[in-house]
Motif scaffolding. Structure first.
Motif, PDB file in Angstrom:
ATOM      1  N   LYS A 106     -78.217  32.107   7.721  1.00  0.00           N
ATOM      2  CA  LYS A 106     -79.584  31.584   7.676  1.00  0.00           C
ATOM      3  C   LYS A 106     -79.622  30.123   8.121  1.00  0.00           C
ATOM      4  CE  LYS A 106     -83.942  31.317   6.311  1.00  0.00           C
ATOM      5  NZ  LYS A 106     -85.018  32.004   7.034  1.00  0.00           N
ATOM      6  N   ASN A 110     -81.520  28.445  11.351  1.00  0.00           N
ATOM      7  CA  ASN A 110     -82.379  27.253  11.324  1.00  0.00           C
ATOM      8  C   ASN A 110     -81.897  26.202  12.316  1.00  0.00           C
ATOM      9  OD1 ASN A 110     -83.894  28.426   9.284  1.00  0.00           O
ATOM     10  ND2 ASN A 110     -82.723  27.435   7.648  1.00  0.00           N
ATOM     11  N   THR A 111     -80.569  26.067  12.415  1.00  0.00           N
ATOM     12  CA  THR A 111     -80.012  25.087  13.359  1.00  0.00           C
ATOM     13  C   THR A 111     -80.373  25.438  14.800  1.00  0.00           C
ATOM     14  OG1 THR A 111     -78.171  24.744  11.852  1.00  0.00           O
ATOM     15  CG2 THR A 111     -77.890  23.959  14.090  1.00  0.00           C
ATOM     16  N   VAL A 114     -83.998  24.547  15.335  1.00  0.00           N
ATOM     17  CA  VAL A 114     -84.161  23.090  15.454  1.00  0.00           C
ATOM     18  C   VAL A 114     -83.640  22.601  16.800  1.00  0.00           C
ATOM     19  CG1 VAL A 114     -83.383  20.876  14.541  1.00  0.00           C
ATOM     20  CG2 VAL A 114     -84.109  22.677  12.983  1.00  0.00           C
ATOM     21  N   PHE A 181     -90.488  22.403  10.953  1.00  0.00           N
ATOM     22  CA  PHE A 181     -89.608  22.051  12.068  1.00  0.00           C
ATOM     23  C   PHE A 181     -90.249  21.049  13.019  1.00  0.00           C
ATOM     24  CE2 PHE A 181     -87.345  26.375  11.642  1.00  0.00           C
ATOM     25  CZ  PHE A 181     -86.467  25.830  10.726  1.00  0.00           C
ATOM     26  N   ILE A 258     -86.643  17.828   5.539  1.00  0.00           N
ATOM     27  CA  ILE A 258     -86.548  19.260   5.209  1.00  0.00           C
ATOM     28  C   ILE A 258     -85.878  19.401   3.840  1.00  0.00           C
ATOM     29  CG2 ILE A 258     -85.774  21.528   5.983  1.00  0.00           C
ATOM     30  CD1 ILE A 258     -87.634  20.408   7.950  1.00  0.00           C
ATOM     31  N   ASP A 262     -84.220  26.657   2.145  1.00  0.00           N
ATOM     32  CA  ASP A 262     -84.348  27.810   3.043  1.00  0.00           C
ATOM     33  C   ASP A 262     -84.594  27.407   4.494  1.00  0.00           C
ATOM     34  OD1 ASP A 262     -83.951  29.587   1.003  1.00  0.00           O
ATOM     35  OD2 ASP A 262     -86.086  29.733   0.513  1.00  0.00           O
ATOM     36  N   LYS A 263     -84.983  26.158   4.733  1.00  0.00           N
ATOM     37  CA  LYS A 263     -85.270  25.714   6.099  1.00  0.00           C
ATOM     38  C   LYS A 263     -84.275  24.672   6.607  1.00  0.00           C
ATOM     39  CE  LYS A 263     -90.226  26.648   6.125  1.00  0.00           C
ATOM     40  NZ  LYS A 263     -91.565  26.098   6.401  1.00  0.00           N
ATOM     41  N   GLN A 264     -83.283  24.355   5.801  1.00  0.00           N
ATOM     42  CA  GLN A 264     -82.363  23.294   6.203  1.00  0.00           C
ATOM     43  C   GLN A 264     -81.379  23.782   7.267  1.00  0.00           C
ATOM     44  OE1 GLN A 264     -80.633  22.092   2.483  1.00  0.00           O
ATOM     45  NE2 GLN A 264     -82.186  20.510   2.148  1.00  0.00           N
ATOM     46  N   PRO A 265     -81.047  22.940   8.252  1.00  0.00           N
ATOM     47  CA  PRO A 265     -80.018  23.313   9.237  1.00  0.00           C
ATOM     48  C   PRO A 265     -78.628  23.233   8.625  1.00  0.00           C
ATOM     49  CG  PRO A 265     -80.826  21.105   9.667  1.00  0.00           C
ATOM     50  CD  PRO A 265     -81.669  21.652   8.562  1.00  0.00           C
TER      51      PRO A 265
END
Length: 316
Positions: A106, A110-111, A114, A181, A258, A262-265
């Motif tokens: 996951k 996200n990475t 981004v 993002f 962020i 759940d949204k972190q790279p």
């Protein structure tokens, strides 16, 4: 009365080879050919080359090999014998567990989101700004170029607080971009370095191509799309690679904007995971994180090295 003008004779191939050899000898350094011919000097040079090559291989590949070995080892093996050549058992389940239980997949997704968004934003802003400054050349172009150049001398830490305040409450729209993002994509477009190297590349394109397109009735947008972009593939590839790598390894700014896990790279999620997962799972996640940029470098190494050479020329 006629005057005979003596023309310089073209150097023969043997003379050119001799001149090239002399230039190479002058570039070699302090040792002459006679010194290099001595057995003692030759042995010392070979030993020094082996030592330097071994150090480079150990420093470059050693951490990757160690991470690969630790990724399939148990936590006890890593702690009891961290520098052993071979683990007591190979546990490929560490990689699967790192991918599923600690959700490293996951974070990698996200990475990718981004990195792709930041790259597209950076390319759009850099290409359009460089096109305006280099080809359209408005009256205020030199002033704008100077302002863009001046931002290179500002340390990134100084702009951190005003940038965070802007993201917290976007002017005119009065909305917050936290946990979005867009908080990473929009600042990535404001890259003065990419604007300048793109402008410099556009300056080197012959103006005859642009004038021929204008004579055929092409407008500014058609010139950009049909003439400049096809001729600018090398610099576009360089910027895309630099933007991808920059977005992949950025840590501080994603950590600030962020906060939602759940949204972190991956650059932010990996230190957080180290507090909750076992050591072997952590190192398996580290190996998966390292493997991706290494594979990308092996695939695009020619473009990357060309980009390093171009950026070095601009900085010099």
């Amino acid at each position: 009365m006629t005057t005979n003008i003596a023309r310089p004779r073209a150097a023969s191939p043997a003379a050119r080879r001799g001149g090239k050899k002399r230039e190479e000898q002058n570039e070699r350094g302090l040792l002459s050919d006679s010194d290099r011919g001595r057995p003692t000097v030759r042995v010392v040079l070979i030993c020094m080359q082996i030592i330097v090559l071994g150090g480079l291989v150990l420093g470059g590949i050693g951490p990757i090999v160690w991470a690969a070995k630790s990724a399939v080892s148990t936590s006890n093996d890593i702690l009891s014998a961290p520098l052993s050549w071979w683990p007591s058992g190979i546990h490929f389940g560490n990689l699967a567990e790192a991918w599923t239980r600690v959700r490293i997949g996951k974070a990698l997704g996200n990475t990718v989101a981004v990195a792709v968004g930041s790259t597209l934003t950076s390319l759009f802003v850099s290409i359009t700004a460089a096109y305006v400054l280099s080809i359209l050349q408005p009256r205020w172009g030199k002033i704008l170029s100077g302002m863009v150049l001046a931002t290179l001398f500002l340390p990134g830490v100084i702009t951190l607080v005003p940038l965070y305040q802007t993201v917290l409450k976007l002017p005119l729209l009065n909305i917050s971009l936290l946990n979005s993002f867009w908080a990473l994509w929009l600042p990535a477009g404001a890259n003065a370095f990419n604007v300048l190297i793109t402008k410099r590349f556009f300056d080197g394109i012959p103006k005859s191509f642009i004038e021929a397109a204008r004579i055929d009735g092409a407008g500014p947008i058609r010139v950009l799309w049909s003439v400049m972009l096809p001729l600018s593939r090398p610099i576009i590839g360089v910027m895309a690679l630099l933007s991808l790598i920059g977005a992949f390894k950025d840590y501080l700014w994603p950590l600030l904007v962020i906060p939602n896990p759940d949204k972190q790279p991956i650059s932010v999620a990996l230190p957080r995971l180290s507090q909750s997962a076992e050591l072997s799972i952590n190192l398996a996640a580290v190996f998966l994180t390292i493997a991706i940029p290494v594979v990308l470098f092996l695939i695009f190494q020619r473009q990357f090295l060309r980009g390093v050479a171009m950026t070095g020329g601009v900085k010099g």
